[in-house]
Design a protein around this motif. Structure first.
Motif: not given
Length: 220
Positions: A72-76, A89-98, A103-105
């Motif tokens: 029951p969740f959106i998974g990325v 993993w780069e935190a800034d890239i993941l922050g942008n993805l979030l 915004k879209e969902y």
């Protein structure tokens, strides 16, 4: 005709690569409704990096979803390119993805979670510390990190997992993070599997208690 389990997407990053990812939507998700859903960002380990998104389905939550498990969740589920492994993993890239997904969902921004295994466990600690007010809970698995700014997540519920016999990432890496977080009054617990080596994620993600605990956490 049923819809695909996953959709694929890309995020144009401010670096020399593009972050690609798998997206999972609950079967009852409806973009036209006002209902909002929890969001889980899940980070893979070394073996799933590359350019083939099918690799992301080899372990963890994506593997369970691909096998028919519903949540029951959106998974990325982003994928790290091989060429960037040295930096992890780069935190800034993941922050942008979030930012983009939110915004879209229809995301419940008070119920955003991060988890990851092995290299993704390291990424989970780092991302949580970088964005301490962004998440409702974190579940790092067989990872570790830098304790220097651990006080930033003293109010974040964290449940950490590791195998006692792990000869890839020593269990002490998780112990160090947990003990440092406890010293600053953190809300953290550690589960060590006594007879488990590196794969401490399979039984963790299959454990409904863990998933239920995560989804019960909510930012005020």
């Amino acid at each position: 005709m049923s819809r695909p389990i996953f959709s694929e997407g890309t995020l144009s990053a401010q670096v020399v690569r593009t972050q690609q990812y798998l997206l999972y939507l609950p079967k009852d998700y409806n973009a036209t409704e006002k209902k909002v859903w929890p969001l889980v960002l899940s980070l893979h380990g070394v073996g799933e990096r590359g350019t083939d998104l099918n690799n992301v389905k080899k372990n963890g939550l994506p593997k369970l979803i691909a096998a028919g498990k519903e949540y029951p969740f959106i998974g990325v589920f982003p994928q790290l390119y091989s060429a960037t492994f040295a930096n992890g993993w780069e935190a800034d890239i993941l922050g942008n993805l979030l930012d983009m997904i939110e915004k879209e969902y229809n995301v419940d921004r008070k119920r955003v979670y991060v988890t990851g295994l092995s290299m993704g466990g390291f990424g989970t600690w780092d991302l949580a510390i970088t964005y301490p007010d962004r998440f409702a809970a974190a579940i790092p698995i067989c990872g570790g990190g830098n304790t220097e700014h651990i006080d930033r997540i003293k109010n974040l519920p964290v449940w950490c997992f590791h195998g006692a016999l792990d000869n890839t990432v020593p269990v002490q890496r998780s112990i160090d993070m947990v003990e440092a977080l406890k010293k600053v009054g953190g809300n953290v617990k550690l589960t060590v599997y006594p007879n488990v080596k590196h794969d401490s994620w399979s039984q963790t993600y299959k454990n409904e208690e863990v998933i239920n605990w995560m989804l019960q956490q909510k930012q005020e």
